[in-house]
Write an enzyme that holds these catalytic residues in place. Structure first.
Site, PDB file in Angstrom:
ATOM      1  N   HIS A  91      10.737  68.259 -23.923  1.00 59.26           N
ATOM      2  CA  HIS A  91      12.006  67.658 -24.311  1.00 59.26           C
ATOM      3  C   HIS A  91      12.966  67.715 -23.131  1.00 59.26           C
ATOM      4  O   HIS A  91      12.770  68.492 -22.191  1.00 59.26           O
ATOM      5  CB  HIS A  91      12.587  68.391 -25.520  1.00 59.26           C
ATOM      6  CG  HIS A  91      11.878  68.048 -26.792  1.00 59.26           C
ATOM      7  ND1 HIS A  91      11.913  68.849 -27.895  1.00 59.26           N
ATOM      8  CD2 HIS A  91      11.112  66.982 -27.132  1.00 59.26           C
ATOM      9  CE1 HIS A  91      11.204  68.292 -28.864  1.00 59.26           C
ATOM     10  NE2 HIS A  91      10.708  67.161 -28.414  1.00 59.26           N
ATOM     11  N   HIS A 137      13.545  61.850 -32.662  1.00 58.59           N
ATOM     12  CA  HIS A 137      12.150  61.646 -33.069  1.00 58.59           C
ATOM     13  C   HIS A 137      11.502  62.943 -33.568  1.00 58.59           C
ATOM     14  O   HIS A 137      10.302  63.147 -33.427  1.00 58.59           O
ATOM     15  CB  HIS A 137      11.350  61.014 -31.925  1.00 58.59           C
ATOM     16  CG  HIS A 137      11.279  61.850 -30.687  1.00 58.59           C
ATOM     17  ND1 HIS A 137      12.377  62.170 -29.932  1.00 58.59           N
ATOM     18  CD2 HIS A 137      10.227  62.438 -30.081  1.00 58.59           C
ATOM     19  CE1 HIS A 137      12.005  62.922 -28.917  1.00 58.59           C
ATOM     20  NE2 HIS A 137      10.694  63.099 -28.986  1.00 58.59           N
ATOM     21  N   ASP A 150       4.733  60.279 -28.271  1.00 59.37           N
ATOM     22  CA  ASP A 150       4.210  61.422 -29.026  1.00 59.37           C
ATOM     23  C   ASP A 150       3.060  60.966 -29.922  1.00 59.37           C
ATOM     24  O   ASP A 150       2.033  61.631 -30.033  1.00 59.37           O
ATOM     25  CB  ASP A 150       5.304  62.060 -29.893  1.00 59.37           C
ATOM     26  CG  ASP A 150       6.423  62.683 -29.083  1.00 59.37           C
ATOM     27  OD1 ASP A 150       6.165  63.151 -27.961  1.00 59.37           O
ATOM     28  OD2 ASP A 150       7.567  62.704 -29.582  1.00 59.37           O
ATOM     29  N   LYS A 158      12.513  69.794 -19.450  1.00 60.85           N
ATOM     30  CA  LYS A 158      11.775  69.133 -18.368  1.00 60.85           C
ATOM     31  C   LYS A 158      11.832  69.945 -17.067  1.00 60.85           C
ATOM     32  O   LYS A 158      10.805  70.112 -16.407  1.00 60.85           O
ATOM     33  CB  LYS A 158      12.268  67.704 -18.165  1.00 60.85           C
ATOM     34  CG  LYS A 158      11.784  66.747 -19.255  1.00 60.85           C
ATOM     35  CD  LYS A 158      12.227  65.339 -18.973  1.00 60.85           C
ATOM     36  CE  LYS A 158      11.956  64.342 -20.066  1.00 60.85           C
ATOM     37  NZ  LYS A 158      11.181  64.650 -21.206  1.00 60.85           N
TER      38      LYS A 158
END
Length: 151
Positions: A19, A98, A71, A23
């Protein structure tokens, strides 16, 4: 559910996901483990894959961005037996648009019994295991038997 087995190859297919807030942490971990990672086949969601490839020079097959369906693309690869393990530095303190896709990805990884690291400590344990560079037999759902029972 009935089980069968599949053999993970010596050179694993590894999914890398993070996420946004994680990162930089995944990038740091990938740089620290670059020598081991380059022996395997790497996959990632779009933004993560682009960042990691650009910053490390590693060959990474990138899906589309996670929120745009990446994903789910990785989940499909897992269900097809094409991903052997996943390093997913997800953000447990911030909701993402999401979230249902994230939950589905983690669920499908569990269904198909692949190792998943959701933080640096677990990723280090996985990558320091002798099993990383060996063939490994894992139990998975017997989909043919499942289908036969339901039809």
């Amino acid at each position: 559910m009935q089980k069968t087995t599949r053999t993970m190859p010596t050179h694993k297919n590894i999914a890398l996901v993070a996420h946004d807030h994680f990162k930089p942490e995944l990038l740091r971990w990938v740089k620290e483990n670059k020598e081991k990672l380059q022996k395997h086949f790497l996959y990632a969601t779009g933004t993560t894959g682009s960042l990691l490839s650009k910053e490390t020079g590693l060959a990474i097959k990138s899906m589309i961005s996670g929120p745009m369906g990446g994903d789910q693309q990785l989940g499909a690869l897992i269900s097809e037996g094409k991903i052997d393990m996943m390093i997913f530095f997800w953000d447990p303190l911030n909701a993402v648009p999401h979230d249902p896709d994230v939950k589905a990805l983690l669920r499908i990884a569990s269904v198909w019994n692949i190792p998943v690291a959701t933080n640096r400590a677990t990723a280090n344990f996985l990558f320091n295991s002798s099993l990383l560079e060996e063939e490994v037999i894992i139990e998975i759902p017997d989909y043919e038997a499942y289908l036969a029972e339901r039809t």
